[in-house]
Design a protein around this motif. Structure first.
Motif, mmCIF file in Angstrom:
data_model
loop_
_atom_site.group_PDB
_atom_site.id
_atom_site.type_symbol
_atom_site.label_atom_id
_atom_site.label_comp_id
_atom_site.label_asym_id
_atom_site.label_seq_id
_atom_site.Cartn_x
_atom_site.Cartn_y
_atom_site.Cartn_z
ATOM 1 N N VAL A 1 -10.599 -7.243 -3.582
ATOM 2 C CA VAL A 1 -10.958 -7.441 -2.176
ATOM 3 C C VAL A 1 -9.857 -8.236 -1.482
ATOM 4 C CG1 VAL A 1 -12.324 -9.481 -2.862
ATOM 5 C CG2 VAL A 1 -12.691 -8.480 -0.610
ATOM 6 N N PHE A 2 -9.582 -7.880 -0.231
ATOM 7 C CA PHE A 2 -8.749 -8.723 0.627
ATOM 8 C C PHE A 2 -9.705 -9.683 1.328
ATOM 9 C CE2 PHE A 2 -4.261 -7.435 1.107
ATOM 10 C CZ PHE A 2 -4.236 -6.385 0.199
ATOM 11 N N HIS A 3 -9.627 -10.955 0.970
ATOM 12 C CA HIS A 3 -10.579 -11.905 1.542
ATOM 13 C C HIS A 3 -10.111 -12.347 2.928
ATOM 14 C CE1 HIS A 3 -10.177 -16.334 1.924
ATOM 15 N NE2 HIS A 3 -9.033 -16.175 1.317
ATOM 16 N N CYS A 4 -11.086 -12.717 3.771
ATOM 17 C CA CYS A 4 -10.796 -13.161 5.141
ATOM 18 C C CYS A 4 -9.842 -12.198 5.837
ATOM 19 C CB CYS A 4 -10.214 -14.572 5.122
ATOM 20 S SG CYS A 4 -10.032 -15.270 6.760
ATOM 21 N N PHE A 5 -10.249 -10.962 5.923
ATOM 22 C CA PHE A 5 -9.351 -9.934 6.452
ATOM 23 C C PHE A 5 -9.115 -10.116 7.949
ATOM 24 C CE2 PHE A 5 -7.810 -5.829 7.788
ATOM 25 C CZ PHE A 5 -6.920 -5.522 6.773
ATOM 26 N N CYS A 6 -7.848 -10.205 8.338
ATOM 27 C CA CYS A 6 -7.518 -10.486 9.751
ATOM 28 C C CYS A 6 -6.544 -9.482 10.354
ATOM 29 C CB CYS A 6 -6.908 -11.879 9.886
ATOM 30 S SG CYS A 6 -8.000 -13.190 9.370
ATOM 31 N N ALA A 7 -6.178 -8.456 9.614
ATOM 32 C CA ALA A 7 -5.160 -7.530 10.124
ATOM 33 C C ALA A 7 -5.799 -6.378 10.913
ATOM 34 C CB ALA A 7 -4.333 -7.005 8.967
ATOM 35 N N ASP A 8 -4.948 -5.491 11.425
ATOM 36 C CA ASP A 8 -5.443 -4.409 12.288
ATOM 37 C C ASP A 8 -5.915 -3.185 11.485
ATOM 38 O OD1 ASP A 8 -3.156 -3.182 11.404
ATOM 39 O OD2 ASP A 8 -2.089 -3.334 13.313
ATOM 40 N N ARG A 9 -6.349 -2.169 12.238
ATOM 41 C CA ARG A 9 -6.892 -0.957 11.613
ATOM 42 C C ARG A 9 -5.910 -0.264 10.691
ATOM 43 N NH1 ARG A 9 -10.639 2.488 15.565
ATOM 44 N NH2 ARG A 9 -11.773 0.774 16.492
ATOM 45 N N GLU A 10 -4.661 -0.261 11.111
ATOM 46 C CA GLU A 10 -3.640 0.424 10.333
ATOM 47 C C GLU A 10 -3.547 -0.159 8.916
ATOM 48 O OE1 GLU A 10 0.906 1.104 11.328
ATOM 49 O OE2 GLU A 10 -0.319 0.732 13.122
ATOM 50 N N VAL A 11 -3.544 -1.491 8.840
ATOM 51 C CA VAL A 11 -3.492 -2.153 7.533
ATOM 52 C C VAL A 11 -4.815 -1.917 6.799
ATOM 53 C CG1 VAL A 11 -3.232 -4.349 6.320
ATOM 54 C CG2 VAL A 11 -1.881 -3.904 8.376
ATOM 55 N N ALA A 12 -5.917 -2.009 7.534
ATOM 56 C CA ALA A 12 -7.240 -1.795 6.926
ATOM 57 C C ALA A 12 -7.303 -0.423 6.266
ATOM 58 C CB ALA A 12 -8.332 -1.923 7.983
ATOM 59 N N LYS A 13 -6.757 0.560 6.942
ATOM 60 C CA LYS A 13 -6.774 1.925 6.416
ATOM 61 C C LYS A 13 -6.039 1.977 5.070
ATOM 62 C CE LYS A 13 -5.713 6.593 7.992
ATOM 63 N NZ LYS A 13 -4.372 6.916 7.487
ATOM 64 N N GLU A 14 -4.902 1.315 5.017
ATOM 65 C CA GLU A 14 -4.128 1.290 3.764
ATOM 66 C C GLU A 14 -4.886 0.584 2.645
ATOM 67 O OE1 GLU A 14 0.017 0.511 2.739
ATOM 68 O OE2 GLU A 14 0.382 0.594 4.909
ATOM 69 N N VAL A 15 -5.549 -0.515 3.019
ATOM 70 C CA VAL A 15 -6.327 -1.257 2.024
ATOM 71 C C VAL A 15 -7.440 -0.364 1.480
ATOM 72 C CG1 VAL A 15 -7.920 -3.191 1.665
ATOM 73 C CG2 VAL A 15 -5.805 -3.544 2.963
ATOM 74 N N LEU A 16 -8.142 0.317 2.368
ATOM 75 C CA LEU A 16 -9.243 1.185 1.945
ATOM 76 C C LEU A 16 -8.746 2.282 1.006
ATOM 77 C CD1 LEU A 16 -11.182 1.421 5.327
ATOM 78 C CD2 LEU A 16 -11.891 0.190 3.267
ATOM 79 N N GLU A 17 -7.556 2.773 1.264
ATOM 80 C CA GLU A 17 -6.990 3.824 0.405
ATOM 81 C C GLU A 17 -6.732 3.345 -1.024
ATOM 82 O OE1 GLU A 17 -4.900 6.306 4.036
ATOM 83 O OE2 GLU A 17 -3.629 5.195 2.625
ATOM 84 N N THR A 18 -6.462 2.056 -1.178
ATOM 85 C CA THR A 18 -6.225 1.543 -2.530
ATOM 86 C C THR A 18 -7.543 1.378 -3.315
ATOM 87 O OG1 THR A 18 -6.472 -0.782 -1.906
ATOM 88 C CG2 THR A 18 -4.249 0.134 -1.789
ATOM 89 N N GLY A 19 -8.684 1.466 -2.606
ATOM 90 C CA GLY A 19 -9.965 1.259 -3.271
ATOM 91 C C GLY A 19 -10.497 -0.153 -3.096
ATOM 92 N N PHE A 20 -9.710 -1.014 -2.487
ATOM 93 C CA PHE A 20 -10.130 -2.399 -2.291
ATOM 94 C C PHE A 20 -11.170 -2.529 -1.180
ATOM 95 C CE2 PHE A 20 -7.509 -5.821 -4.380
ATOM 96 C CZ PHE A 20 -7.054 -5.017 -5.394
ATOM 97 N N PHE A 21 -11.935 -3.614 -1.258
ATOM 98 C CA PHE A 21 -12.875 -3.969 -0.196
ATOM 99 C C PHE A 21 -12.174 -4.862 0.829
ATOM 100 C CE2 PHE A 21 -15.694 -2.742 -3.567
ATOM 101 C CZ PHE A 21 -16.831 -2.272 -2.938
#
Ligand code: ZN
Length: 259
Positions: free
Chosen positions: A156-176
């Motif tokens: 998981v990326f804790h305390c997520f503060c970045a934008d949608r673009e980064v969020a999309k990449e995180v989701l692709e890795t399988g992370f929460f």
């Protein structure tokens, strides 16, 4: 029940009234929480607290600002302790960091390997060099690059503060993505945007207490009982019932941390 996936109740901030804080958390429906360590000694304290309460679990790691004194070999034995459910917080933090980028990246990689060896998820702390502009994503992008190279999918990326673009990449890795009290702040439009975009099935909740109290408690020490305020706001933004938020985010956390 609410699952607070990131707390530091073993910090000295709670020395005066720790029991009461834990009691209030239970009363407000917090049915599980993860105590997170930020260095070796601190991780030992987190483990100790978790072993005293059935509903408390723990994660062990070294915050990137202390990465130059990580003593990673000592974490091998700690990872086998009862109630340890994750490695973290570890990661990349370029915001006024006293530790060189190359050292942070190397230590992050070592902890990832430790997590894989013990089959534990990783709690990633990530903070970029600047609030806006070119440096606003650099820590996230570097962390993602390392996670991909090391082929980690559990965390998981804790305390997520970045934008949608980064969020999309995180989701692709399988992370929460984990969200905290700062989503209630008036100037946190980017976080709320990301929140709208992130499926509830890939989301966790946390206080990160004693830090980041919700707007209603701004300026005070944060505590798990205040996670309620984050839920209220989340329900509004996602147009979803409180019951569904609790049910789904708790299930996510249970699945990720295997508890
Ligand atoms: Zn933290």
């Amino acid at each position: 029940m609410i699952f607070d996936t990131h707390t530091h109740l073993h910090f000295s901030d709670y020395d005066e009234d720790r029991e009461e804080v834990i009691e209030r958390a239970r009363k407000e429906g917090v049915g599980a929480l993860i105590e997170v360590g930020v260095d070796l000694e601190d991780s030992r304290k987190a483990i100790e607290l978790a072993q005293r309460y059935e509903f408390i679990y723990t994660a062990i790691g070294v915050h990137p600002h202390y990465a130059d004194k990580a003593e990673i070999e000592k974490f091998e034995a700690l990872a086998e302790e009862k109630k340890v459910v994750a490695i973290g917080e570890v990661g990349i933090d370029y915001f006024r960091s006293p530790v060189p980028k190359s050292v942070q990246q190397r230590v992050f990689r070592q902890f990832i390997r430790l997590a894989k060896k013990h089959n534990l998820p990783v709690i990633v702390h990530s903070r970029s060099e600047e609030k806006e502009g070119k440096g606003a994503k650099n820590a996230y992008l570097d962390a993602l690059k390392i996670l991909k190279e090391e082929k980690v999918e559990k965390g998981v990326f804790h305390c997520f503060c970045a934008d949608r673009e980064v969020a999309k990449e995180v989701l692709e890795t399988g992370f929460f993505l984990s969200f905290t009290g700062n989503l209630t702040y008036p100037n946190a439009q980017t976080i709320r945007d990301t929140l709208k975009f992130t499926p509830l099935e890939r989301m966790l909740l946390e206080t990160d207490c004693p830090f980041l109290p919700p707007q209603e408690k701004r300026g005070k020490r944060n505590e798990p009982a205040y996670l309620r305020y984050v839920l209220y706001r989340l329900a509004e933004i996602k147009e979803i019932s409180l019951a569904d938020i609790e049910k789904i985010t708790t299930r996510n956390a249970q699945r990720l941390f295997g508890v």
